[in-house]
Design a protein around this motif. Structure first.
Motif, mmCIF file in Angstrom:
data_model
loop_
_atom_site.group_PDB
_atom_site.id
_atom_site.type_symbol
_atom_site.label_atom_id
_atom_site.label_comp_id
_atom_site.label_asym_id
_atom_site.label_seq_id
_atom_site.Cartn_x
_atom_site.Cartn_y
_atom_site.Cartn_z
ATOM 1 N N PHE A 144 0.810 -1.216 0.000
ATOM 2 C CA PHE A 144 0.000 0.000 0.000
ATOM 3 C C PHE A 144 0.846 1.270 0.000
ATOM 4 N N GLY A 145 2.021 1.236 0.635
ATOM 5 C CA GLY A 145 2.864 2.423 0.666
ATOM 6 C C GLY A 145 2.192 3.588 1.369
ATOM 7 N N GLY A 146 2.633 4.793 1.047
ATOM 8 C CA GLY A 146 2.015 6.010 1.587
ATOM 9 C C GLY A 146 2.022 6.062 3.100
ATOM 10 N N GLN A 147 0.921 6.526 3.671
ATOM 11 C CA GLN A 147 0.797 6.677 5.112
ATOM 12 C C GLN A 147 0.779 5.330 5.829
ATOM 13 N N VAL A 148 0.212 4.324 5.165
ATOM 14 C CA VAL A 148 0.204 2.989 5.767
ATOM 15 C C VAL A 148 1.636 2.511 5.997
ATOM 16 N N ASP A 149 2.461 2.673 4.980
ATOM 17 C CA ASP A 149 3.875 2.303 5.085
ATOM 18 C C ASP A 149 4.569 3.127 6.164
ATOM 19 N N ASN A 150 4.272 4.409 6.203
ATOM 20 C CA ASN A 150 4.903 5.308 7.182
ATOM 21 C C ASN A 150 4.577 4.898 8.606
ATOM 22 N N ILE A 151 3.320 4.621 8.886
ATOM 23 C CA ILE A 151 2.897 4.269 10.248
ATOM 24 C C ILE A 151 3.499 2.933 10.673
ATOM 25 N N LEU A 152 3.422 1.937 9.781
ATOM 26 C CA LEU A 152 3.943 0.616 10.126
ATOM 27 C C LEU A 152 5.456 0.642 10.334
ATOM 28 N N MET A 153 6.165 1.390 9.512
ATOM 29 C CA MET A 153 7.621 1.435 9.655
ATOM 30 C C MET A 153 8.054 2.198 10.906
ATOM 31 N N ARG A 154 7.271 3.163 11.340
ATOM 32 C CA ARG A 154 7.619 3.836 12.589
ATOM 33 C C ARG A 154 7.430 2.882 13.773
ATOM 34 N N PHE A 155 6.401 2.047 13.698
ATOM 35 C CA PHE A 155 6.207 1.034 14.734
ATOM 36 C C PHE A 155 7.374 0.048 14.736
ATOM 37 N N VAL A 156 7.811 -0.347 13.551
ATOM 38 C CA VAL A 156 8.956 -1.254 13.438
ATOM 39 C C VAL A 156 10.216 -0.580 13.974
ATOM 40 N N ASP A 157 10.386 0.708 13.705
ATOM 41 C CA ASP A 157 11.554 1.436 14.213
ATOM 42 C C ASP A 157 11.589 1.442 15.735
ATOM 43 N N ILE A 158 10.418 1.551 16.357
ATOM 44 C CA ILE A 158 10.359 1.531 17.817
ATOM 45 C C ILE A 158 10.845 0.186 18.344
ATOM 46 N N LEU A 159 10.405 -0.901 17.703
ATOM 47 C CA LEU A 159 10.849 -2.229 18.124
ATOM 48 C C LEU A 159 12.349 -2.411 17.900
ATOM 49 N N LEU A 160 12.848 -1.880 16.783
ATOM 50 C CA LEU A 160 14.270 -2.022 16.479
ATOM 51 C C LEU A 160 15.146 -1.187 17.400
ATOM 52 N N SER A 161 14.578 -0.175 18.024
ATOM 53 C CA SER A 161 15.376 0.673 18.912
ATOM 54 C C SER A 161 15.735 -0.026 20.217
ATOM 55 N N VAL A 162 15.055 -1.129 20.505
ATOM 56 C CA VAL A 162 15.327 -1.898 21.721
ATOM 57 C C VAL A 162 16.127 -3.139 21.331
ATOM 58 N N PRO A 163 17.253 -3.415 21.980
ATOM 59 C CA PRO A 163 18.003 -4.650 21.682
ATOM 60 C C PRO A 163 17.111 -5.877 21.766
ATOM 61 N N SER A 164 17.280 -6.795 20.823
ATOM 62 C CA SER A 164 16.363 -7.919 20.699
ATOM 63 C C SER A 164 16.296 -8.766 21.971
#
Length: 320
Positions: A144-164
């Motif tokens: 879908f890209g666009g805002q959907v991509d933006n929102i989902l990737m920011r959520f992923v960035d939050i998870l990636l900011s914490v060591p696994s």
């Protein structure tokens, strides 16, 4: 970074979907199935793939046949009578216990065999959970890209900011000390890796010539994505899944070592065996060495196999 959505098919009249078949488009990308044949051929000629494959096959075989291979049940304590405060029989001391006993009187050989089964179940289930969750997020973002991509990737960035491992420890602590909590914790920690990988692979495939050809012929965005973009994007995800199995085995042992895996002290699990071996290092060092070696060799097998698969699927090395 915001990605553009896949443009819809051009309008102007009905389009015959049979003008170009799924096999023709996929064949334009993979050479009519030659890609996977080439990957298999390269794996067969890669020594690392053979070493990793043998290790993984042995590990899986031991885990599956554990009920028949293990001399004793997973929680049995057949050697309690031989344990004293200052002495624990080691490898070779007693013929009925080839690898010795642990502090509780359990047979170390049986616990290592049953521990392989526990590690395999945790590794496969947690990796499957992370793979499904990550692919779902990456697929939606890439399609879908666009805002959907933006929102989902920011959520992923939050998870990636914490060591696994720290994320897995936090989730396991919140869900409770059970093997199921460990599976969920490790799976959630792997979700962002799979999500970003599939999303980036789909964005790369959407600009390929065969996708532009399909759009020109009038195929819809859904059909192009499901039939052509997605199948050609999952290769890197499969490779990462193989590598993630090694990480899952190590993290499962780490969580059990920290006491988050649940179970009784005599539970047959490699990480838990390491936990209770700490106090016995002076008189029974093999209690730490043996499960540690099992964890190391198993992780090495999955890593070698995953690296060989990645090299075999890498277009920059396929023609060497």
């Amino acid at each position: 970074m915001t990605s553009a959505m896949l443009p819809p098919a051009p309008s102007g009249g009905p389009v015959d979907d049979t003008a170009i078949t799924d096999g023709e488009l996929l064949g334009a990308r993979t050479g009519g199935g030659g890609f996977w044949r080439d990957v298999f051929r390269r794996l067969m000629h890669n020594p690392s793939a053979w070493v990793g494959g043998v290790i993984v096959f042995f590990f899986v075989l031991v885990a599956v046949l554990a009920p028949w291979l293990a001399p004793y049940p997973p929680n049995a304590l057949p050697g309690q009578a031989y344990i004293t405060p200052t002495h624990i029989p080691g490898p070779g001391d007693l013929p009925q216990f080839p690898l010795g006993l642990d502090r509780f009187g359990g047979d170390v050989l049986s616990k290592l065999i049953w521990g392989a089964q526990a590690s395999l179940i945790i590794g496969v289930v947690s990796t499957a959970f992370g793979l499904i969750g990550g692919m779902l997020i990456g697929f939606i973002a890439g399609m879908f890209g666009g805002q959907v991509d933006n929102i989902l990737m920011r959520f992923v960035d939050i998870l990636l900011s914490v060591p696994s491992l720290l994320l897995a420890v936090s989730i396991a602590a919140l869900l409770g000390q059970t093997p199921f909590s460990v599976m969920i914790a490790i799976g959630v920690a792997q979700v962002p890796v799979f999500a970003r990988l599939l999303r980036s692979s789909m964005l790369q495939q959407r600009s390929a010539d065969y996708v532009l050809s399909a759009q020109t012929l009038g195929l819809g965005r859904g059909r192009i994505t499901m039939s052509h973009v997605l199948p050609n994007s999952v290769g890197p995800v499969i490779v990462q899944g193989t590598l993630s199995l090694a990480t899952a085995v190590i993290e499962a042992a780490a969580l059990s070592f920290l006491g988050l895996g649940g179970g009784r002290p005599e539970t047959a699990e490699w990480g838990r065996m390491l936990t209770y071996a700490q106090a016995e290092l002076a008189i029974a060092p093999w209690l730490a060495f043996l499960p540690g070696i099992c964890i190391m060799i198993t992780a090495l097998g999955f890593t070698l196999l995953g690296e060989a698969l990645r090299e075999a699927m890498d277009p920059r090395t396929r023609k060497r």
